[in-house]
Design an enzyme around this catalytic site. Structure first.
Site, mmCIF file in Angstrom:
data_model
loop_
_atom_site.group_PDB
_atom_site.id
_atom_site.type_symbol
_atom_site.label_atom_id
_atom_site.label_comp_id
_atom_site.label_asym_id
_atom_site.label_seq_id
_atom_site.Cartn_x
_atom_site.Cartn_y
_atom_site.Cartn_z
ATOM 1 N N ASP A 1 1.846 -3.131 2.654
ATOM 2 C CA ASP A 1 1.894 -3.493 1.246
ATOM 3 C C ASP A 1 3.362 -3.447 0.803
ATOM 4 O OD1 ASP A 1 1.011 -3.857 -1.490
ATOM 5 O OD2 ASP A 1 1.320 -1.704 -1.754
ATOM 6 N N GLU B 1 4.733 -3.399 -3.112
ATOM 7 C CA GLU B 1 4.983 -2.581 -4.301
ATOM 8 C C GLU B 1 4.279 -1.233 -4.195
ATOM 9 O OE1 GLU B 1 5.096 -4.907 -8.165
ATOM 10 O OE2 GLU B 1 4.104 -6.350 -6.861
ATOM 11 N N GLU C 1 7.150 -0.669 -8.450
ATOM 12 C CA GLU C 1 6.256 -1.668 -9.023
ATOM 13 C C GLU C 1 7.057 -2.584 -9.960
ATOM 14 O OE1 GLU C 1 3.069 -2.182 -8.464
ATOM 15 O OE2 GLU C 1 2.505 -0.392 -7.314
ATOM 16 N N ARG D 1 -2.328 -9.522 -17.487
ATOM 17 C CA ARG D 1 -0.869 -9.662 -17.590
ATOM 18 C C ARG D 1 -0.462 -10.978 -18.249
ATOM 19 N NH1 ARG D 1 0.317 -7.551 -11.415
ATOM 20 N NH2 ARG D 1 0.524 -5.326 -11.905
ATOM 21 N N SER E 1 1.115 -8.735 0.518
ATOM 22 C CA SER E 1 1.248 -8.263 -0.860
ATOM 23 C C SER E 1 0.485 -9.152 -1.828
ATOM 24 C CB SER E 1 2.731 -8.232 -1.246
ATOM 25 O OG SER E 1 2.897 -7.887 -2.604
ATOM 26 N N ASP E 2 0.109 -8.573 -2.952
ATOM 27 C CA ASP E 2 -0.461 -9.343 -4.050
ATOM 28 C C ASP E 2 0.593 -9.709 -5.079
ATOM 29 O OD1 ASP E 2 -3.107 -9.805 -3.369
ATOM 30 O OD2 ASP E 2 -3.729 -7.800 -3.975
ATOM 31 N N LYS F 1 -5.153 -10.182 2.072
ATOM 32 C CA LYS F 1 -4.623 -9.198 3.018
ATOM 33 C C LYS F 1 -5.562 -9.042 4.218
ATOM 34 C CE LYS F 1 -2.106 -6.476 -0.439
ATOM 35 N NZ LYS F 1 -1.701 -5.121 -0.848
ATOM 36 N N ASP G 1 -0.732 1.702 -0.686
ATOM 37 C CA ASP G 1 -0.840 2.816 -1.629
ATOM 38 C C ASP G 1 -1.945 2.666 -2.658
ATOM 39 O OD1 ASP G 1 0.611 0.667 -3.002
ATOM 40 O OD2 ASP G 1 0.967 2.151 -4.570
ATOM 41 N N ASN H 1 -6.193 -2.202 -3.760
ATOM 42 C CA ASN H 1 -6.211 -3.541 -3.170
ATOM 43 C C ASN H 1 -5.775 -3.551 -1.710
ATOM 44 O OD1 ASN H 1 -3.488 -3.005 -3.859
ATOM 45 N ND2 ASN H 1 -3.037 -5.178 -4.108
#
Length: 202
Positions: free
Chosen positions: A7, A9, A15, A46, A90-91, A132, A151, A154
């Site tokens: 991952d 962030e 982040e 967001r 990553s997302d 992922k 972490d 997701n």
């Protein structure tokens, strides 16, 4: 050959959206997948906040460019590359991750894309609902063994299919919810766990 799938962030970098919250003073941007596990729901949230506050892509890129890697992350990446291939799963979005990729020496990054119109974020395009997990399955179909580390919620999707998975820098509530997954708070222990589980390293 084995691939370490990481991952980004919270694992290797701070982040990005928390930095945006700091830059803009908009507290809502502090929410991450640690708070809203469904990524589509989080991104819709967001985008609504961005629209309400007239924030542009350039505002997000500025925040990303101001971040440094987490302490020890670059040395960690250099060390594990001695024994493994490395992929960042990553997302995040390619449009905002580039400054951080430069600081990491441009590793392979598999993530999503934003839809932009004149500096305005119109929408987003997810590669796959479980991108992922699908990336790791693809590597495995080509004969690679995969390790995974992350972490947040997701990352569980890739933990479900990787040969061995670990939490790194995970909040206690997330780690405790998945006691079968070893959890570390430093890169040296994570590196040693990869080596311990490798069938190739001596």
């Amino acid at each position: 050959m084995e691939i370490v799938c990481l991952d980004m962030e919270g694992t290797l970098t701070p982040e990005i959206w928390e930095k945006i919250a700091l830059n803009t003073g908009i507290e809502e941007f502090n929410k991450t997948t640690r708070d809203i596990p469904d990524y589509s729901e989080l991104m819709d949230f967001r985008l609504r906040i961005m629209e309400k506050n007239n924030l542009k892509l350039s505002d997000i890129q500025k925040a990303s460019s101001e971040l440094d890697l987490l302490p020890g992350a670059m040395n960690f990446l250099q060390k594990i590359r001695e024994n493994f291939q490395v992929a960042i799963l990553s997302d995040t979005f390619h449009e905002i991750a580039k400054p951080l990729m430069e600081k990491m020496g441009y590793p392979l990054l598999l993530c999503h894309n934003l839809e932009i119109d004149n500096d305005k974020v119109i929408s987003y395009k997810l590669r796959h609902k479980k991108a992922k997990q699908q990336a790791i399955k693809g590597f495995q179909l080509m004969g690679y063994r995969c390790f995974a580390a992350g972490d947040s919620y997701n990352d569980i999707q890739m933990f479900e299919v990787a040969e061995k998975s670990f939490f790194i820098n995970a909040p206690l509530k997330i780690a405790e919810a998945h006691p079968s997954i070893e959890s570390f708070d430093n890169y040296l222990d994570l590196e040693n766990a990869f080596l311990k589980n490798s069938i190739f390293s001596s």
